[in-house]
Scaffold this active site. Structure first.
Site, PDB file in Angstrom:
ATOM      1  N   ASN A  49      26.181  33.775  36.139  1.00  0.00           N
ATOM      2  CA  ASN A  49      26.220  34.915  35.219  1.00  0.00           C
ATOM      3  C   ASN A  49      24.879  35.061  34.516  1.00  0.00           C
ATOM      4  OD1 ASN A  49      27.037  32.485  33.920  1.00  0.00           O
ATOM      5  ND2 ASN A  49      27.985  33.604  32.242  1.00  0.00           N
ATOM      6  N   GLU A  51      23.403  37.054  31.339  1.00  0.00           N
ATOM      7  CA  GLU A  51      23.683  37.862  30.149  1.00  0.00           C
ATOM      8  C   GLU A  51      22.426  38.563  29.671  1.00  0.00           C
ATOM      9  OE1 GLU A  51      25.666  35.204  27.386  1.00  0.00           O
ATOM     10  OE2 GLU A  51      27.480  35.192  28.633  1.00  0.00           O
ATOM     11  N   CYS A  60      28.323  39.286  35.988  1.00  0.00           N
ATOM     12  CA  CYS A  60      29.067  38.051  36.260  1.00  0.00           C
ATOM     13  C   CYS A  60      28.494  37.304  37.463  1.00  0.00           C
ATOM     14  CB  CYS A  60      30.525  38.373  36.553  1.00  0.00           C
ATOM     15  SG  CYS A  60      31.448  39.038  35.175  1.00  0.00           S
ATOM     16  N   GLU A  62      30.098  36.129  40.000  1.00  0.00           N
ATOM     17  CA  GLU A  62      30.684  36.556  41.275  1.00  0.00           C
ATOM     18  C   GLU A  62      29.938  37.769  41.840  1.00  0.00           C
ATOM     19  OE1 GLU A  62      32.175  35.912  38.462  1.00  0.00           O
ATOM     20  OE2 GLU A  62      34.092  34.885  38.760  1.00  0.00           O
ATOM     21  N   CYS A  92      36.929  38.174  36.858  1.00  0.00           N
ATOM     22  CA  CYS A  92      37.347  39.292  36.002  1.00  0.00           C
ATOM     23  C   CYS A  92      37.733  40.490  36.876  1.00  0.00           C
ATOM     24  CB  CYS A  92      36.237  39.655  35.028  1.00  0.00           C
ATOM     25  SG  CYS A  92      34.902  40.648  35.762  1.00  0.00           S
ATOM     26  N   CYS A  95      34.939  42.119  38.934  1.00  0.00           N
ATOM     27  CA  CYS A  95      34.533  41.299  40.093  1.00  0.00           C
ATOM     28  C   CYS A  95      35.602  41.308  41.182  1.00  0.00           C
ATOM     29  CB  CYS A  95      34.239  39.875  39.653  1.00  0.00           C
ATOM     30  SG  CYS A  95      32.737  39.781  38.651  1.00  0.00           S
TER      31      CYS A  95
HETATM   32  N1  THU Z   1      31.927  35.811  33.510  1.00  0.00           N
HETATM   33  C1  THU Z   1      31.620  35.621  34.830  1.00  0.00           C
HETATM   34  O1  THU Z   1      30.484  35.311  35.197  1.00  0.00           O
HETATM   35  N2  THU Z   1      32.614  35.783  35.725  1.00  0.00           N
HETATM   36  C2  THU Z   1      33.899  36.149  35.420  1.00  0.00           C
HETATM   37  O2  THU Z   1      34.691  36.421  36.304  1.00  0.00           O
HETATM   38  C3  THU Z   1      34.312  36.190  34.026  1.00  0.00           C
HETATM   39  C4  THU Z   1      33.215  36.178  33.023  1.00  0.00           C
HETATM   40  C5  THU Z   1      30.854  35.646  32.535  1.00  0.00           C
HETATM   41  C6  THU Z   1      30.442  36.918  31.856  1.00  0.00           C
HETATM   42  C7  THU Z   1      29.862  36.389  30.566  1.00  0.00           C
HETATM   43  O3  THU Z   1      28.514  36.020  30.765  1.00  0.00           O
HETATM   44  C8  THU Z   1      30.656  35.137  30.284  1.00  0.00           C
HETATM   45  O4  THU Z   1      31.282  34.782  31.517  1.00  0.00           O
HETATM   46  C9  THU Z   1      31.724  35.289  29.218  1.00  0.00           C
HETATM   47  O5  THU Z   1      32.555  36.361  29.484  1.00  0.00           O
END
Ligand code: THU
Length: 136
Positions: A49, A51, A60, A62, A92, A95
């Site tokens: 991920n 940010e 994300c 994925e 999520c 994704c």
């Molecule tokens: N996140 C992912 O990388 N994948 C997911 O399927 C759920 C959430 C990340 C997004 C964000 O950087 C952190 O997790 C918290 O939500």
């Protein structure tokens, strides 16, 4: 011709996903996620991920793995996710939709915590009635 079930090397995938997780850029949530896709040629596409100070721009793990897979011109065979959480987390909703674009409904998705708890789903279980190209 018999179709043999594909043996998914989950242990190896989770190890690769953990390495990806350690590359996460998650200074805001501190929630580091690593994801890898086992591709149809046996290779692995990885993502973490990423940010952003403008929070909504976060991508994300994925979906970053899907981007790497597409760049390689490959198709998914299995997805493995590693998180540092109390339980294995599924991808999520956004994704799930992106994975459904590229995977068969039986695409296996595995998740593991750094402490070793595991869960498995198929993409159809995670996203029943997906919107796909068949509707276009
Ligand atoms: N996140 C992912 O990388 N994948 C997911 O399927 C759920 C959430 C990340 C997004 C964000 O950087 C952190 O997790 C918290 O939500």
């Amino acid at each position: 011709m018999a179709v043999l079930p594909v043996e998914i090397p989950w242990q190896q995938l989770f190890e690769a996903a953990e390495l990806a997780r350690q590359r996460a850029h998650a200074p805001y949530s501190k929630f580091q996620v690593g994801a890898v896709i086992l591709c149809d040629d046996g290779s692995i596409s990885a993502g973490c991920n990423v940010e952003n100070a403008s929070y909504g721009l976060t991508v994300c793990a994925e979906r970053n793995a899907v981007g790497a897979m597409v760049m390689g011109g490959k198709k998914p065979v299995a997805v493995a996710i590693v998180v540092d959480s109390k339980e294995p987390t599924p991808p999520c909703g956004m994704c799930r939709q992106v994975l459904a674009e590229f995977g068969a409904s039986e695409l296996p998705v595995g998740s593991r915590t750094v402490s070793g708890l595991e869960a498995r789903w198929t993409i159809a279980e995670l996203l029943p009635h997906a919107f796909t190209r068949s509707f276009l």
